[in-house]
Motif scaffolding. Structure first.
Motif, PDB file in Angstrom:
ATOM      1  N   ASN B 222       0.982  -1.108   0.060  1.00  0.00           N
ATOM      2  CA  ASN B 222       0.008   0.045  -0.040  1.00  0.00           C
ATOM      3  C   ASN B 222       0.712   1.037  -0.123  1.00  0.00           C
ATOM      4  OD1 ASN B 222      -2.604  -1.444   0.591  1.00  0.00           O
ATOM      5  ND2 ASN B 222      -1.486  -1.939   2.441  1.00  0.00           N
ATOM      6  N   MET B 234      -1.423  12.250  -8.172  1.00  0.00           N
ATOM      7  CA  MET B 234      -0.997  11.373  -7.198  1.00  0.00           C
ATOM      8  C   MET B 234      -1.410   9.907  -7.845  1.00  0.00           C
ATOM      9  SD  MET B 234      -2.087  10.594  -3.201  1.00  0.00           S
ATOM     10  CE  MET B 234      -3.982  10.802  -3.444  1.00  0.00           C
ATOM     11  N   LEU B 238      -3.076   0.249  -3.627  1.00  0.00           N
ATOM     12  CA  LEU B 238      -3.441  -0.529  -2.688  1.00  0.00           C
ATOM     13  C   LEU B 238      -3.502  -1.897  -2.781  1.00  0.00           C
ATOM     14  CD1 LEU B 238      -6.559   1.696  -1.837  1.00  0.00           C
ATOM     15  CD2 LEU B 238      -4.068   1.937  -0.704  1.00  0.00           C
ATOM     16  N   TYR B 243      -5.181   1.504  -7.630  1.00  0.00           N
ATOM     17  CA  TYR B 243      -6.795   2.090  -7.282  1.00  0.00           C
ATOM     18  C   TYR B 243      -7.022   3.179  -8.090  1.00  0.00           C
ATOM     19  CZ  TYR B 243     -10.844   3.708  -4.773  1.00  0.00           C
ATOM     20  OH  TYR B 243     -12.229   4.016  -4.393  1.00  0.00           O
ATOM     21  N   ARG B 244      -8.159   3.033  -8.787  1.00  0.00           N
ATOM     22  CA  ARG B 244      -8.429   4.253  -9.744  1.00  0.00           C
ATOM     23  C   ARG B 244      -9.717   4.868  -9.549  1.00  0.00           C
ATOM     24  NH1 ARG B 244      -6.241   0.641 -13.617  1.00  0.00           N
ATOM     25  NH2 ARG B 244      -4.659   1.701 -14.965  1.00  0.00           N
ATOM     26  N   GLY B 245     -10.419   4.578  -8.252  1.00  0.00           N
ATOM     27  CA  GLY B 245     -11.883   5.155  -8.101  1.00  0.00           C
ATOM     28  C   GLY B 245     -12.625   4.506  -8.930  1.00  0.00           C
ATOM     29  N   GLU B 246     -13.814   5.027  -8.786  1.00  0.00           N
ATOM     30  CA  GLU B 246     -15.147   4.464  -9.364  1.00  0.00           C
ATOM     31  C   GLU B 246     -15.325   5.111 -10.822  1.00  0.00           C
ATOM     32  OE1 GLU B 246     -16.613   2.091  -7.922  1.00  0.00           O
ATOM     33  OE2 GLU B 246     -17.772   1.894  -9.799  1.00  0.00           O
ATOM     34  N   GLY B 248     -12.847   6.874 -12.404  1.00  0.00           N
ATOM     35  CA  GLY B 248     -11.540   7.380 -13.160  1.00  0.00           C
ATOM     36  C   GLY B 248     -11.236   8.627 -12.650  1.00  0.00           C
ATOM     37  N   CYS B 249     -11.584   9.210 -11.648  1.00  0.00           N
ATOM     38  CA  CYS B 249     -11.220  10.497 -11.513  1.00  0.00           C
ATOM     39  C   CYS B 249     -10.852  10.761 -10.010  1.00  0.00           C
ATOM     40  CB  CYS B 249     -12.346  11.632 -11.754  1.00  0.00           C
ATOM     41  SG  CYS B 249     -13.635  11.567 -10.939  1.00  0.00           S
ATOM     42  N   GLY B 250     -10.252   9.937  -9.270  1.00  0.00           N
ATOM     43  CA  GLY B 250      -9.976  10.070  -8.162  1.00  0.00           C
ATOM     44  C   GLY B 250      -8.435  10.365  -8.016  1.00  0.00           C
ATOM     45  N   ALA B 251      -7.741  10.330  -6.762  1.00  0.00           N
ATOM     46  CA  ALA B 251      -6.377  10.665  -6.649  1.00  0.00           C
ATOM     47  C   ALA B 251      -6.016  12.352  -7.075  1.00  0.00           C
ATOM     48  CB  ALA B 251      -5.597   9.640  -7.373  1.00  0.00           C
TER      49      ALA B 251
END
Lengths: 410, 410
Positions: B222, B234, B238, B243-246, B248-251
């Motif tokens: 992680n 970023m 993990l 980890y891409r988020g739901e 695709g716009c996380g981080a």
DNA sequence: CACAATTATTTCAGTCGGTAAAATATATTT
DNA sequence: AAATATATTTTACCGACTGAAATAATTGTG
């Protein structure tokens, strides 16, 4: 019953199970569905009917599940009627325990997940030494069993939820606001005082689990639960599993800094979210504005705001905006499917929820895709214990499923 | 070679592979190790030698790996010498492409992961329409192949890294600062212009992947990579996976709010981290303080600070503190094993790193466990392309491994 | 040098989970 | 009663894995 429950990925805990996984998945599927036929299990698990038949055979032999007599008659049906399966709720019971400041709240549920009863065991002290706490838990459990007329032997497992940092896998408590002493291995204490398999976990994690299984998080693979209490907590579910971080001290949403060198927080740091939206922060702000006299509780502030007090309104308004920004940060970082905001304190007016949502929207990076859904809900005090019970069921299921299928051909 | 590489969990991508998983794991293990014997693979993968033998057989038949002649002579050895295996680096090459503002940077690596060469293809425009961009990528690829004397048919796969929001699984681009048009399905364009399997991903994700495989993130399950460039990005790893988020716009670390209603950011919102530590923010701050005249680049500011300019020092100092707080937020939320801070811009003095770390420590929730390690490093411009290449290798490996073992008994 | 000792790899036989297809069971409809 | 429909079980078989035994390739030893 509900179709969406079926499609939910079963929780896989990779403890030590090799081929019991399938049986566990089937068991969890049946429990999640409430009542379901073998055929539908096969569909839900994307597996062949043959596999389901054999898994169910083992579970049936072990007495963990049962065939229910009455097939559900949805109108007229052709063909052989499906045989519905349910988890045998009577075989075991488990208990979930939440350590709060004023009391131990306890929920006993059957193996099926059905609630058997709850119990509140008042605490005289809000902080205790570890052994005293474990002993209190035992007493609470005894009292609950007595009240529910349930012999304690029926309790097949117990999960204790408490605030703080801990290692759930090893029952090791780093620090908790409910415990006077840090860095305790609770294993031996539990073994000495509690007569069934017992697990511990962070309370916010357990609420997240409860929401995931029973609440607004049902069916989501990646979602967050934010708890507004005295402090602010968070549980993270990624990939259908609790994310705990590396040292067991993640998800400290309450201490996310949303103001550079901002207000002083209980934790000694500056600019923490909690220092803006925690109960004590609101009380402090109200007090600062008008002298300490009248405002003493959150309920007071809400009442004042409702009756037109602009200062109280401003305090709540600002807290809502700050919370909106903080949630926006979560959306920007995690991009979850959904966020549940659960508050156990008195209900705020919708107006503040609106403010929070507006601020959230304004501070979220724009994409075409819609924002994740946000559910704001009041949290039943017992939800914590329910989450703990859900956790206990999960763990006990693993214990019970392990090693089935050996004594088949007898 | 290095023991820690072996223990690293192999990357499992659950695309569509059923039983090719093992072969893929073996292949990845060999590549990670560089050179390794069957016995050691079995140990590393916690699997039986028999399994490894058969997996290697298929890979050998397919020509993906090879036995190397010379067993490594670590002193005197009894018993049958181990036969070392390596990935056959010569069979395929893949390319990684990073779209930057000024150029397309490209790295070609062999199937073993060995670098074959790099190429920089200047861009006249920093933003293009989607098809123009794809065509430029094709031209860059052709130029690179020409320069490296490599026929383009040898390129078995290509990954394009670019900033923005996208769906990596479907080659769908929601938005990118490099592209004039949003919501494009790049699939058809790629099919039309690029003659090999091509994948896209967010560039920060690719740096994270590169660090995970080759850099400071090796061996961590992680961890986070923060990139400081013109903006702040970023990548989140993990459980050994991106980890891409739901959506695709996380981080979106750069747009984490660290100041309630704070400085205005490029994105139109207020209080974003980027608005305090991004290049343009530093330049703006310096300009505000002393008039626009002299300060034009980050290098200018650093130089001024170094030569004793207290205003410039203050600008950098504050940025360091803000960054420290923001990193503290990440630690408090994710509790990762490690964070890599990678900057592609000129090197700051150690003093500012110290300031950042001190602020980080001061704003982290205290636990007994030590803080996650933080690596601050300058990022080679080619690291982005290297990450893209690593991604391409991974994907191509999956393609190549799929369906092996059928034509065995011929 | 023959042989023992040692380590690596392969072969073999068997287990186990999983599946498709066929068989069986139990309805409804005609 | 026959046709049809759907659910479940049985059967035959596949393929991944494994432990044990066999085989291979060395080094050390008398």
């Amino acid at each position: 019953m509900t179709k969406d429950v079926l499609s939910q990925d079963p929780v896989l805990i990779g403890d030590l199970d090799a081929r019991d996984h399938t049986r566990l998945r089937v068991l969890q599927c049946i429990r999640a569905a409430g009542e379901i036929s073998r055929t539908d299990i096969a569909k839900a698990l994307i597996s062949s009917p043959a596999t389901v038949t054999s898994a169910c055979g083992a579970l049936l032999d072990a007495g963990l599940i049962a065939e229910t007599a009455a097939p559900p008659s949805e109108g007229v049906q052709r063909g052989r009627p499906r045989v519905m399966l349910t988890v045998n709720g009577a075989v075991f019971a488990v208990a979930g325990v939440k350590i709060a400041r004023d009391a131990i709240r306890l929920m006993v549920v059957g193996f099926q997940g059905q609630e058997i009863g709850t119990h509140v065991w008042p605490l005289l002290e809000s902080r205790m030494d570890p052994e005293a706490l474990v002993i209190e838990v035992r007493r609470a459990l005894d009292a609950a069993c007595a009240a529910l007329d349930l012999p304690i032997e029926r309790i097949a497992g117990l999960t204790i939820g408490l605030p703080g940092f801990l290692n759930a896998d090893e029952n090791f408590l780093h620090w908790s606001s409910s415990v006077t002493q840090g860095n305790v291995d609770l294993g031996p204490l539990i073994a000495a005082h509690i007569p069934c398999p017992t697990f511990i976990d962070n309370d916010a994690n357990l609420v997240a689990k409860a929401e995931h299984l029973f609440g607004a998080g049902r069916g989501f693979h990646n979602f967050l639960v934010v708890t507004l209490e005295h402090g602010v907590g968070m549980g993270i579910i990624l990939n259908d599993q609790l994310y705990r971080g590396e040292r067991g001290c993640g998800a400290e949403f309450g201490h996310m800094k949303i103001q550079f060198e901002g207000a002083l927080c209980q934790c000694g740091q500056r600019g923490c979210l909690e220092a803006y939206v925690g109960d004590y922060a609101l009380i402090r702000d109200s007090g600062t504005v008008r002298g300490q006299s009248e405002i003493e509780t959150i309920a007071d502030i809400i009442a004042a705001a409702r009756s037109g007090d602009t200062l109280a309104q401003e305090v709540l308004d600002r807290a809502s905006r700050v919370l909106g920004v903080a949630l926006a940060n979560l959306v920007n970082l995690f991009d979850p499917e959904h966020i549940v905001v659960a508050r156990s304190r008195p209900k705020f007016d919708q107006r503040y929820v609106d403010t929070m949502m507006a601020t959230l929207r304004r501070n979220t990076v724009e994409v075409d895709a819609p924002l994740p859904g946000i559910t704001v809900r009041n949290l039943d005090e017992m939800m914590w214990a329910k989450g703990a019970a859900a956790h206990a069921i999960e763990r006990v299921s693993i214990l019970k499923v392990r090693g089935l299928g050996v004594a088949d051909a007898v």
